[in-house]
Motif scaffolding. Structure first.
Motif, PDB file in Angstrom:
ATOM      1  N   GLY A 124      -6.869  72.075  82.596  1.00 54.39           N
ATOM      2  CA  GLY A 124      -8.038  72.334  83.198  1.00 54.39           C
ATOM      3  C   GLY A 124      -9.014  71.057  82.861  1.00 54.39           C
ATOM      4  O   GLY A 124      -8.365  70.106  82.073  1.00 54.39           O
ATOM      5  N   PRO A 125      -9.983  70.979  83.441  1.00 54.11           N
ATOM      6  CA  PRO A 125     -10.760  69.859  83.081  1.00 54.11           C
ATOM      7  C   PRO A 125     -11.111  69.772  81.793  1.00 54.11           C
ATOM      8  O   PRO A 125     -11.736  70.454  81.086  1.00 54.11           O
ATOM      9  N   CYS A 126     -11.513  68.470  81.630  1.00 52.33           N
ATOM     10  CA  CYS A 126     -12.202  68.331  80.048  1.00 52.33           C
ATOM     11  C   CYS A 126     -13.693  68.912  80.137  1.00 52.33           C
ATOM     12  O   CYS A 126     -14.228  68.672  81.112  1.00 52.33           O
ATOM     13  N   SER A 127     -14.022  69.267  79.011  1.00 52.82           N
ATOM     14  CA  SER A 127     -15.282  69.804  78.986  1.00 52.82           C
ATOM     15  C   SER A 127     -16.456  68.696  78.821  1.00 52.82           C
ATOM     16  O   SER A 127     -17.614  68.947  79.156  1.00 52.82           O
ATOM     17  N   VAL A 132     -17.043  51.688  78.418  1.00 50.11           N
ATOM     18  CA  VAL A 132     -18.045  52.768  78.631  1.00 50.11           C
ATOM     19  C   VAL A 132     -17.345  53.912  78.996  1.00 50.11           C
ATOM     20  O   VAL A 132     -16.319  54.085  79.332  1.00 50.11           O
ATOM     21  N   ASP A 133     -17.930  55.191  78.673  1.00 55.62           N
ATOM     22  CA  ASP A 133     -17.358  56.439  79.069  1.00 55.62           C
ATOM     23  C   ASP A 133     -17.703  56.859  80.292  1.00 55.62           C
ATOM     24  O   ASP A 133     -18.111  56.230  81.126  1.00 55.62           O
ATOM     25  N   ALA A 134     -17.102  57.923  81.029  1.00 55.87           N
ATOM     26  CA  ALA A 134     -17.719  58.571  82.237  1.00 55.87           C
ATOM     27  C   ALA A 134     -19.008  58.580  82.373  1.00 55.87           C
ATOM     28  O   ALA A 134     -19.659  58.622  83.778  1.00 55.87           O
ATOM     29  N   LYS A 135     -19.693  58.723  81.528  1.00 58.87           N
ATOM     30  CA  LYS A 135     -21.288  58.956  81.427  1.00 58.87           C
ATOM     31  C   LYS A 135     -22.041  57.605  81.462  1.00 58.87           C
ATOM     32  O   LYS A 135     -23.038  57.506  81.690  1.00 58.87           O
ATOM     33  N   ARG A 143     -16.202  65.787  87.766  1.00 56.89           N
ATOM     34  CA  ARG A 143     -14.988  65.969  86.724  1.00 56.89           C
ATOM     35  C   ARG A 143     -15.309  66.673  85.801  1.00 56.89           C
ATOM     36  O   ARG A 143     -14.545  67.338  84.969  1.00 56.89           O
ATOM     37  N   TYR A 144     -16.834  66.715  85.262  1.00 56.72           N
ATOM     38  CA  TYR A 144     -17.189  67.420  84.023  1.00 56.72           C
ATOM     39  C   TYR A 144     -18.182  68.557  84.206  1.00 56.72           C
ATOM     40  O   TYR A 144     -19.304  68.467  83.950  1.00 56.72           O
ATOM     41  N   PRO A 145     -17.801  69.519  85.107  1.00 54.84           N
ATOM     42  CA  PRO A 145     -18.976  70.484  85.479  1.00 54.84           C
ATOM     43  C   PRO A 145     -19.546  71.368  84.460  1.00 54.84           C
ATOM     44  O   PRO A 145     -20.380  71.797  84.537  1.00 54.84           O
ATOM     45  N   ASP A 146     -18.847  71.032  83.189  1.00 52.61           N
ATOM     46  CA  ASP A 146     -19.379  72.280  81.986  1.00 52.61           C
ATOM     47  C   ASP A 146     -20.101  71.306  81.060  1.00 52.61           C
ATOM     48  O   ASP A 146     -20.479  71.696  80.012  1.00 52.61           O
ATOM     49  N   ASP A 147     -20.369  70.117  81.385  1.00 52.05           N
ATOM     50  CA  ASP A 147     -21.314  69.185  80.476  1.00 52.05           C
ATOM     51  C   ASP A 147     -22.783  69.005  81.092  1.00 52.05           C
ATOM     52  O   ASP A 147     -22.728  68.167  82.055  1.00 52.05           O
ATOM     53  N   PRO A 148     -23.635  69.710  80.580  1.00 53.54           N
ATOM     54  CA  PRO A 148     -24.922  69.640  81.355  1.00 53.54           C
ATOM     55  C   PRO A 148     -25.497  68.249  81.047  1.00 53.54           C
ATOM     56  O   PRO A 148     -26.466  67.949  81.894  1.00 53.54           O
ATOM     57  N   SER A 149     -25.140  67.382  80.356  1.00 54.57           N
ATOM     58  CA  SER A 149     -25.838  66.258  79.987  1.00 54.57           C
ATOM     59  C   SER A 149     -25.455  65.306  81.144  1.00 54.57           C
ATOM     60  O   SER A 149     -26.578  64.383  81.453  1.00 54.57           O
TER      61      SER A 149
END
Length: 275
Positions: free
Chosen positions: A93-96, A121-124, A186-192
């Motif tokens: 599943g996708p990473c959180s 850098v990371d994805a954010k 890619r990170y739908p569960d990361d609200p930040s």
């Protein structure tokens, strides 16, 4: 679940990871290469007995939590992680949230690039690491300190408006917006990440305009103009290298050989080494 194949895969991958790779102290010469079973168990935060049974094809079916812990402990690439999940009968599943753990090999790469400013850098777009050349180039710029979000600085810093009004600056910034929009998916569960995008939509008209285009494609080579307090304008090509298993990017600033920009970069780096 194919217990025998899971056991074979774990043994094989364990033999390819050294204590240095995972930050463990070396304990002298080993009879076989790689990590010991006890070390993997400790890194994965599981009992040694449980891990031994997995390698002996006697263990129960691992949970997704256990599989993710093993993937982190054994430094599995995304393809290896997918293969392990497949052997157990699971799907990835996708990473959180974006991974902030910079691989040791990437950190070694940064230190060997003596004359090339390089960032991770990371994805954010949170800045995770940079080398000495990058630190020297941006010594007076708080936006490039580890832990700072680089896309926020790109659109909200004091010089943002002037930079975004140039053709090269606009092209570079649009590529960053496209990358951030792809990260939201890619990170739908990361609200930040979504919160960062909403913040920038409100704070920056250019960001809001490009965000509304829903572009998710980004080139891996871009031209950027840097402003240095002593050396003035420095033209560089931004080469972006992907670290797929961590969803991170290594950004290299490379100036064309023989140009004033290349000479300026050499002087900046040399001055930092001699100081």
């Amino acid at each position: 679940m194919d217990r025998a194949q899971v056991a074979d895969f774990l043994r094989s991958r364990r033999g390819k990871v050294t204590p240095d790779d995972v930050g463990l102290p070396s304990t002298g010469r080993r009879r076989t290469p790689g990590l010991r079973r006890q070390e993997v168990a400790i890194l994965a935060n599981m009992s040694i007995d449980y891990y031994i049974r997995l390698e002996q094809a006697r263990g129960p079916r691992p949970s997704r939590q256990i599989l993710n812990a093993l993937a982190r402990a054994l430094l599995l690439t995304i393809d290896e992680r997918r293969h392990l999940f497949h052997l157990v009968g699971e799907t990835i599943g996708p990473c959180s949230k974006p991974n902030r753990d910079v691989p040791s090999g990437v950190r070694h790469l940064l230190t060997t690039l003596v004359d090339v400013p390089a960032y991770v850098v990371d994805a954010k777009f949170d800045l995770l690491a940079c080398n000495a050349a990058a630190a020297a180039l941006s010594a007076d710029d708080p936006a490039t300190r580890t832990g700072v979000n680089m896309i926020r600085s790109l659109f909200t810093s004091d010089g943002a408006e002037a930079f975004l009004n140039t053709e090269a600056g606009a092209a570079f910034a649009r590529s960053q917006v496209a990358d951030l929009r792809a990260a939201v998916a890619r990170y739908p569960d990361d609200p930040s990440i979504a919160a960062l995008a909403a913040e920038l939509v409100a704070a920056s008209r250019p960001f809001a305009t490009w965000w509304a285009e829903h572009d998710v494609t980004s080139p891996r080579t871009m031209r950027r103009t840097l402003r240095h307090p002593e050396h003035g304008t420095i033209e560089v090509d931004c080469q972006v290298l992907l670290v797929p298993e961590r969803d991170q990017r290594v950004i290299l600033y490379v100036a064309e050989p023989g140009t004033p920009s290349a000479a300026a970069l050499r002087e900046i780096v040399s001055a930092s080494v001699s100081s």
